[in-house]
Design a protein around this motif. Sequence first.
Motif, PDB file in Angstrom:
ATOM      1  N   LYS A 142      39.109  42.609   1.096  1.00  0.00           N
ATOM      2  CA  LYS A 142      39.930  42.700   2.314  1.00  0.00           C
ATOM      3  C   LYS A 142      40.439  41.303   2.638  1.00  0.00           C
ATOM      4  CE  LYS A 142      39.605  44.417   7.098  1.00  0.00           C
ATOM      5  NZ  LYS A 142      38.686  44.953   8.147  1.00  0.00           N
ATOM      6  N   PHE A 143      41.447  40.884   1.872  1.00  0.00           N
ATOM      7  CA  PHE A 143      41.935  39.517   1.958  1.00  0.00           C
ATOM      8  C   PHE A 143      43.462  39.486   1.890  1.00  0.00           C
ATOM      9  CE2 PHE A 143      37.744  39.511  -0.104  1.00  0.00           C
ATOM     10  CZ  PHE A 143      37.030  38.770   0.826  1.00  0.00           C
ATOM     11  N   GLY A 144      44.036  38.455   2.455  1.00  0.00           N
ATOM     12  CA  GLY A 144      45.481  38.318   2.507  1.00  0.00           C
ATOM     13  C   GLY A 144      46.037  37.724   1.228  1.00  0.00           C
ATOM     14  N   VAL A 145      46.052  38.513   0.173  1.00  0.00           N
ATOM     15  CA  VAL A 145      46.548  38.088  -1.137  1.00  0.00           C
ATOM     16  C   VAL A 145      47.362  39.219  -1.752  1.00  0.00           C
ATOM     17  CG1 VAL A 145      44.651  36.478  -1.593  1.00  0.00           C
ATOM     18  CG2 VAL A 145      44.422  38.875  -2.237  1.00  0.00           C
ATOM     19  N   ASP A 146      48.197  38.891  -2.711  1.00  0.00           N
ATOM     20  CA  ASP A 146      48.911  39.918  -3.468  1.00  0.00           C
ATOM     21  C   ASP A 146      47.918  40.704  -4.310  1.00  0.00           C
ATOM     22  OD1 ASP A 146      51.426  39.199  -2.523  1.00  0.00           O
ATOM     23  OD2 ASP A 146      51.773  37.765  -4.144  1.00  0.00           O
ATOM     24  N   CYS A 147      48.098  42.012  -4.342  1.00  0.00           N
ATOM     25  CA  CYS A 147      47.146  42.851  -5.085  1.00  0.00           C
ATOM     26  C   CYS A 147      47.177  42.581  -6.582  1.00  0.00           C
ATOM     27  CB  CYS A 147      47.438  44.328  -4.817  1.00  0.00           C
ATOM     28  SG  CYS A 147      48.970  44.952  -5.539  1.00  0.00           S
ATOM     29  N   ASP A 148      48.259  41.980  -7.069  1.00  0.00           N
ATOM     30  CA  ASP A 148      48.381  41.678  -8.492  1.00  0.00           C
ATOM     31  C   ASP A 148      48.351  40.171  -8.763  1.00  0.00           C
ATOM     32  OD1 ASP A 148      50.796  41.194  -7.260  1.00  0.00           O
ATOM     33  OD2 ASP A 148      52.001  42.394  -8.642  1.00  0.00           O
ATOM     34  N   SER A 149      47.826  39.396  -7.833  1.00  0.00           N
ATOM     35  CA  SER A 149      47.751  37.954  -8.001  1.00  0.00           C
ATOM     36  C   SER A 149      46.767  37.591  -9.116  1.00  0.00           C
ATOM     37  CB  SER A 149      47.290  37.287  -6.697  1.00  0.00           C
ATOM     38  OG  SER A 149      45.967  37.693  -6.382  1.00  0.00           O
ATOM     39  N   LYS A 150      46.869  36.393  -9.612  1.00  0.00           N
ATOM     40  CA  LYS A 150      45.968  35.961 -10.682  1.00  0.00           C
ATOM     41  C   LYS A 150      44.521  35.933 -10.188  1.00  0.00           C
ATOM     42  CE  LYS A 150      46.635  31.003  -9.756  1.00  0.00           C
ATOM     43  NZ  LYS A 150      47.073  29.697 -10.322  1.00  0.00           N
ATOM     44  N   GLU A 151      44.324  35.596  -8.904  1.00  0.00           N
ATOM     45  CA  GLU A 151      42.970  35.556  -8.352  1.00  0.00           C
ATOM     46  C   GLU A 151      42.352  36.957  -8.343  1.00  0.00           C
ATOM     47  OE1 GLU A 151      45.285  32.127  -6.725  1.00  0.00           O
ATOM     48  OE2 GLU A 151      45.643  34.297  -6.802  1.00  0.00           O
TER      49      GLU A 151
END
Length: 318
Positions: A142-151
């Motif tokens: 549950k974080f503010g990141v792109d769902c397909d980000s490298k992280e």
Amino acid sequence: MCSSNHLSRREFLAGTGALLLGSTMDVRAAGVTFQEPIIDIHQHVHYAARPDDVLVAHQRAMGITHTILLPAGTPAFGTSTHQGKTNGLQAQCDGNEACYGIAQRYPGEFVFGSNEVPDLPDAVQEIEKYLKLGGRVIGELKFGVDCDSKEMQRIYKLAEEHNVPVLMHWQFQMFNYNFERFPKMLEKYPKVNFIGHAQTWWANIDKGHTDQSILYPKTKVTPGGLTDQLLRDYPNMYGDMSAGSGLLSMTRDEDHAREFLTRHQDKLLYGSDCDDHIGSGEKCQGAQTIAEIRKLAVSKTIERKILYDNAKKLFRIA
């Protein structure tokens, strides 16, 4: 989130403890069990500052036989936690060690997941530490990141290596951005079982849901939304029925819900995500969700799949 209905803590624990102890003794004396098992795949430690003993009593009062505890990540102050505003999963939830500790104190009743803020440099190592200790799931992510980000993809790869599911909180412009791009991740990581949860996930059961800023739509549902498609088309996509969004997905259109539960009976999982202190009544969201599933499942087989069988298989619970 479920609002708390506070009795005196001492009164509540004494009353439910005596009831549960008496019930357990009666069952043991008879040599059989009459309780149908229920797996709650979505609970938190210290949720809205709820004490641990109240959490345990709450789960027992709901009739939960196995609870999966989803930890928060380490407190951090970058963009993925909205400069710290959404630490603790935005609900004061505690982290890996707290969930692990309760699972150790109540073996067979509680199991734990593993989590970390995905853009911290040691995120994968922290998650893997608790997977090696027996964690059954990664999440709640549950974080503010792109769902397909490298992280995030590093976490999906870790889930693949350890053969555990990933539970994701989808909330438009808040958590796990770009839901519409997620099919590519399902295709790229076909061996990873993903579990969808929260407002944007459940709003998109409806083919007519075009305004993604509406998080809790209450209109009738037209089948064929993106969530419906993902559950239909991808063997590695599951749905978590927890929280107000999961409950609303059924109550907003019960005729549709009966068909939806039937159509996706092998892909849906009961969860509570409830911060209530009592475990019953109108203010306990978790209990309401169990009641709604029982009301709308068109057969006992479907009810048992959603409340127990699917989770037992997915999380490898003995």
